[in-house]
Structures are given as structure tokens and as C-alpha cells.
Design an enzyme around this catalytic site. Structure first.
Site, PDB file in Angstrom:
ATOM      1  N   GLY A 182     -11.683   0.120  -3.996  1.00 49.99           N
ATOM      2  CA  GLY A 182     -12.135  -0.600  -2.812  1.00 49.99           C
ATOM      3  C   GLY A 182     -10.980  -1.015  -1.929  1.00 49.99           C
ATOM      4  N   HIS A 193     -20.329 -12.803  -8.466  1.00 45.83           N
ATOM      5  CA  HIS A 193     -19.280 -13.365  -7.613  1.00 45.83           C
ATOM      6  C   HIS A 193     -18.979 -12.419  -6.454  1.00 45.83           C
ATOM      7  CE1 HIS A 193     -15.594 -15.283  -6.304  1.00 45.83           C
ATOM      8  NE2 HIS A 193     -15.797 -16.249  -7.184  1.00 45.83           N
ATOM      9  N   GLY A 235      -2.438   0.197   5.244  1.00 41.56           N
ATOM     10  CA  GLY A 235      -3.198   1.219   4.539  1.00 41.56           C
ATOM     11  C   GLY A 235      -4.284   1.876   5.365  1.00 41.56           C
ATOM     12  N   PRO A 236      -5.067   2.741   4.711  1.00 44.71           N
ATOM     13  CA  PRO A 236      -6.065   3.553   5.408  1.00 44.71           C
ATOM     14  C   PRO A 236      -7.280   2.752   5.852  1.00 44.71           C
ATOM     15  CG  PRO A 236      -6.242   3.877   3.049  1.00 44.71           C
ATOM     16  CD  PRO A 236      -5.028   3.017   3.260  1.00 44.71           C
TER      17      PRO A 236
END
Length: 608
Positions: free
Chosen positions: A173, A83, A164-165
Site C-alpha cells: 500500500g 483499525h 514515490g509513485p
């Protein structure tokens, strides 16, 4: 005002290690106010779909707990599976269920996503209703490149995360989070191990369609030559038309086939300068995403489908199209599978569809309606399908303790020296039986050679009678519960003037409930009488006595319910409320007597 209920359906990149999955679900269940509804692991896809519901705040906390736990126990650097995925918590949608809007769910997604970025150091993308730009609404576009291409995607200024970064989390991930309407995850199973055949059918079904090809003798479309746009030659992906300009091709697609060509090309990432680009043919269904895969556990290929708006594209219609396409390719659809939950209306619509295609009325008990859908769709083909745990929002007309008794048990319970259950519950039961008889006669008439207008009328009656029956079945227990609420109010303390006033107010509220419930019973019983009268006259005359008995029972429901309302009305201090109830009672009884007399005369004359 109804309570706010939000559903959350996070997908985790782990479907084999059940201990790790349990750590995640334990974190969800540890949050007060959250109910875990479903955990669906897939070993071959190496992915687990979890479903839980609760209040907005509780679901937000449960989602963050799950995301944090997944980030600590899962490792994307070693993950494999069939998937598409981008992170440990690959996707986390919030879905409005009751009393809350899609926009409010989108704000929950932004709040949880921002928290995941701040507290876990995770890059976060928003999608669907929470998306920051239109191109990020589509999950497939956000996830393109998957985990293996994540570092490059984050480094691309065009794909900078919303929070975020710009580097992947060392283990987890990235997170994709958003809000969407209810999505049905649905797999159609084939009698083949060939992924390419499943994919070929998936491309025919899905909204974005497939690359257009020249005609070929094989029904397997992928064996034709690929069509491309050229200067002065803009082929239609659906038929043999070739436009001299792109505008001509777009106009043809709209006029002849009813689709927006530019939208189709956007779904397939075709740039505005189309010369040299592949031509595309649209799929059969909007709001439908589909791919083909093989599930070794089942030893078969499946068409994996996501339906993003079941009110537009319901699963049973997609299944029927898949069955047709499979037959053309020499294949057989052996059944289908629901991943996670399905709304009651979606499965009920399927039951109605299959009953109607069989020439039968859809006015049947809820359990029969759902059983028809499950059997017709083959939902227990690869694993058992439990209606009680897989269907969200199914009416629970038989959940009360009284209606769950046997007939003998209920008669015994009524006969005991307690004030409830009493006449109000029995009036509701009489009305329910009246509606049941009306539905029965309508079903015995429909499809038995009656004129088309009579046939249509019987379908309409049977459907409404089932609804009335369900309402009255629920009233059997509701009447007893209403009386209990009044008795509880009478037991309240009255040692002080304030306590006396509170007790008096609570007793008035309890009395109004004890009146409103039988009034609802009286209204529904009158409607059951009217339906039973219609089938007595218009239905199969071999069953006219069944309809006539229904009218008699319905009258007992009306008369008994009105008496139960009036006996409590004497203690009501609100004069306007009391006058309104008395006036309605007079109207209900007068109309019920009219139907009873006319029906009795008709039945007696027919039987003389």
C-alpha cells in the site's frame, strides 16, 4: 552533553500472525544500537504497535529495516481489521526523547521516507511535524479513504504523495511517516458490547467533537435531530443560541464557550460556505482523538483514544470524564489499557491526582505513586500492566547493588576488609533516612485535622523529602563508584613521561569526582536536616522524636560527607577548586550545626 535518544513507534497491519510480526521485530533488533522496548499485537484490530529507541542513525536504520520487511511479508490486498490503515507499515512516527528536537526527528522521517520511496518503490506521505503542507499534519486526514481508497487518492493531484509513485505498492500500500511529540495510545474499557455506546462517549471526549443535535430526553446524544446552518440562522452546537450571521455564531462560541468555531469546523472538513452544512459541538479535550470499537477478545467495547500532548490532556482526566459519561448512560468503566509505553511523568501525575483526591499527600515513594495510578486507572483490567516495562523514564533510585542489599547484607558488606563501601556511602544512607523520616512525619500530619496552611506545608515537605531521599539513595552507590574510578586511575601505566602525565590527569579527574559526589551528599543531607527540623516543630507532636532523629541522621550525613570530601581535597593541585570546596564545606557544617543545636534544644524542652 547527554546522548541523543529517539523513539520510533511504527504500527504494522498485522496482529494475528506472530511469526510475521517476529520477522519484522527481528529486522529491527538486528540493527546495532537499537533497543526494542515493546511489541503489542492486537488480533481483533489486526495491528501491532512496536516501540524501539536508540541513537538517531540507529533508529533510522531500524525503521527502514522494519518497513522493508513488512513490505515483503505482509499483503494489504488480503488485510482486514477494525483499525484505520493505509499500508503494511501504516504509520511510522519518530519521537524526540533526549537531546534531540522535534525538527530533527522530522528530518529523520523525511530521510527514511525518501529512502522507502527510492529503494522500495513505495508511495510515502509525510505527517505531523514532517508534513509538507498544513492539511497533511493530521494523520486522520492523510489516512482518510484507507487502503481501499488509496488508488483513487494517489491519482488525485491534490493528494500526490510526498515521495514515490502515484500508484500503490503491490503488497504494502502506502507509508505514512513523520515526527510527533510523545503520543499515549490509551483505551477505556466498558461493560458493554455495543460499539455505538462507546462511540457516543468517544465523540464527547475527542477534540473534533460531533454533529450537534436538538435536545432529547436520552443521555445518548446521537438520538437527537441533526442541526444544520441556514441563511439567517446559525445555531450554536453547545447551547440554544442562534446567530443571525456566521460571524455572530463564531463570536458567541469564543466568548461563551471558549473555542474557535472555524477551527472546529476545519477539524470536521466543513467548507467555508457553511449554509446547509451540519453544525458541530466540540469535545471536552484538546489534543485528544477517540473512536469506539468492540474487542471480541475482551468481549467488551472500548473507547480507543490517542493523546497527542499529555501535558495538556493527561489520560487520568480523560478517564474521569469517561467514567462520568458512562454513568450517565447506565454503563460502567471496568478499567483502562495502555498500548505501548507511557512517560513516567504522565503516570506519576495520575498517581498524584488520585492521592490528592483521596485527601492524601502525593509525597510517597515512586513505587507507591505508580501503584496508585495503576490501581486507580484499572490498567490491569484486560491484561497485566508491568510498570518496569511499560513506563518510560521512571527514576531508578534503587538500581545500585548496595541499596539492593538487605540491611544485614549492607552492614556485612561495609564490615569487610575493603575500602569501599565506606563512610561516604553510609553518610548518604544516613541522609536518605533523615529525608525519609521527614516525609513520614509530614504524611502523618497531613490530612489529620491540621490547619489548612499546615496541611499544605506538610504536602510540600513530603514531596520535597521524597526527592531528597531518592537523590541520597542514588548517592550510596555513587560514592563507591566514584572511589572506584579514582582507584582505576591510579592503576594506569606510568612507564613513559606521557603515560605519567595521562595518569596524573586521570587521577585528578577521579579525585574531583570523589569530592563532587560527597559534596552533593552533604548538600542534600543538610536539606534533609532542614525538612526534618520543620516537621519536628510544625508536624504532629506525637511524632516529634521521629523528626528529631531525622535531624541527627542528617547531621551525620553532612558531617560524614564533608569529611570524605576533605580527605581527598589534600591531593588536588587546582588551588581555586580546592579553595571553593573548603569554603562550601565550612558553610555546610556551620549551618548543619546551627540546625542540630536548635532542634536538639526544641526536642529536649518539649520532652522535659
Amino acid at each position: 552533553m547527554s546522548a541523543q535518544i529517539v523513539e520510533c513507534v511504527p504500527n504494522f497491519s498485522e496482529g494475528r500472525d506472530l511469526a510475521k510480526i517476529k520477522q519484522i521485530t527481528d529486522a529491527i533488533e538486528a540493527v546495532s544500537g537499537v533497543t526494542l522496548l515493546d511489541v503489542d499485537p492486537g488480533a481483533d484490530t489486526n495491528r501491532t504497535v512496536v516501540t524501539f529507541i536508540g541513537s538517531p542513525d540507529a533508529v533510522a536504520e531500524g525503521a527502514f529495516a522494519a518497513i522493508a520487511t513488512a513490505a515483503s511479508v505482509l499483503d494489504m490486498t488480503t488485510h482486514t481489521g477494525s483499525h484505520p490503515r493505509m499500508g503494511a507499515t501504516d504509520v511510522c512516527p519518530f519521537v524526540p526523547v533526549q537531546g534531540i528536537t522535534l525538527d530533527e526527528c522530522a528530518e529523520i522521517a523525511r530521510t527514511v521516507g525518501r529512502r522507502a520511496a527510492d529503494e522500495l518503490g513505495m508511495p510515502v506521505y509525510l505527517y505531523e511535524a514532517a508534513a509538507s503542507t498544513p492539511e497533511r499534519q493530521n494523520l486522520a486526514a492523510v489516512r482518510r479513504g484507507e487502503y481501499e481508497g488509496l488508488a483513487a487518492k494517489l491519482a488525485d493531484p491534490h493528494w500526490r504523495p510526498d515521495f514515490g509513485p502515484t500508484t500503490p505498492h503491490p503488497r504494502a500500500g502506502a507509508l505514512i511517516i513523520g515526527a510527533r511529540p510523545f503520543l499515549i495510545a490509551y483505551n477505556v474499557t466498558l461493560n458493554t458490547r455495543d460499539k455505538a455506546l462507546a462511540t457516543d462517549i468517544a465523540f464527547e471526549l475527542r477534540e473534533k467533537g460531533r454533529v450537534a443535535r436538538t435536545p432529547n430526553p436520552s443521555p445518548i446524544y446521537s438520538r437527537g435531530a441533526i442541526l444544520k446552518y441556514a441563511e439567517g440562522a446559525y445555531p450554536c452546537g453547545t447551547c440554544g443560541f442562534v446567530g443571525e450571521t456566521f460571524a455572530a455564531a463564531a463570536a458567541h462560541a469564543s466568548d461563551a464557550h471558549g473555542y474557535d468555531l472555524r477551527h472546529l469546523l476545519d477539524l470536521n472538513d466543513v467548507p467555508d460556505a457553511v449554509v446547509g452544512q451540519k453544525v458541530y459541538k466540540p469535545g471536552l479535550f484538546s489534543h485528544c482523538k477517540a473512536i469506539g470499537w468492540v474487542v471480541p477478545e475482551y468481549d467488551r467495547a472500548q473507547i480507543s483514544i490517542n493523546l497527542t500532548d499529555f501535558t495538556v490532556t493527561p489520560p487520568h482526566l480523560v478517564l474521569e470524564a469517561a467514567r462520568r459519561l458512562a454513568t450517565e448512560r447506565g454503563l460502567v468503566v471496568t478499567g483502562s489499557e495502555l498500548v505501548g509505553l507511557i512517560p513516567y511523568e504522565a503516570l506519576a501525575d495520575a498517581g498524584r491526582y488520585y492521592l490528592q483526591t483521596q485527601g492524601r499527600t502525593p509525597g510517597v515513594p515512586t513505587s507507591d505513586l505508580l501503584a496508585t495510578a495503576v490501581q486507580s486507572m484499572g490498567l490491569s483490567d484486560v491484561s497485566p500492566f508491568d510498570v518496569a516495562t511499560k513506563v518510560l523514564g521512571a527514576p531508578k533510585t534503587d538500581a545500585g547493588p548496595l541499596v539492593n542489599l538487605t540491611v544485614a547484607g549492607l552492614a556485612d558488606e561495609v564490615s569487610r576488609d575493603t575500602p569501599a563501601p565506606g563512610g561516604g556511602s553510609i553518610a548518604a544512607l544516613a541522609g536518605a533516612l533523615a529525608a525519609a523520616l521527614a516525609s513520614m512525619v509530614a504524611a502523618l500530619t497531613q490530612g489529620r485535622g491540621a490547619a489548612s496552611d499546615v496541611d499544605a506545608a506538610m504536602v510540600e515537605i513530603s514531596v520535597e523529602a521524597q526527592s531528597v531521599k531518592n537523590q541520597l539513595i542514588a548517592a550510596v552507590d555513587a560514592d563507591t563508584d566514584a572511589f572506584t574510578a579514582y582507584m582505576d586511575a591510579r592503576r594506569l601505566p606510568q612507564a613513559t613521561p606521557e603515560a605519567k602525565a595521562a595518569r596524573a590527569a586521570a587521577m585528578q579527574d577521579g579525585l574531583k569526582v570523589a569530592i563532587d559526589v560527597p559534596m552533593g551528599t552533604a548538600r542534600a543531607s543538610l536539606r534533609a536536616m532542614e525538612l526534618a527540623d520543620r516537621v519536628t516543630r510544625e508536624g504532629n507532636q506525637a511524632s516529634l522524636t521521629d523528626g528529631a532523629v531525622g535531624v541527627q541522621l542528617g547531621f551525620a550525613g553532612v558531617r560524614g560527607a564533608v569529611w570524605n570530601a576533605l580527605i581527598n581535597l589534600a591531593q588536588i593541585t587546582d588551588a581555586d577548586y580546592a579553595a571553593g570546596v573548603r569554603a562550601e564545606c565550612d558553610h555546610l557544617v556551620a549551618r548543619a550545626r546551627e540546625v542540630l543545636a536548635a532542634n536538639g534544644d526544641y526536642a529536649d524542652a518539649k520532652l522535659a
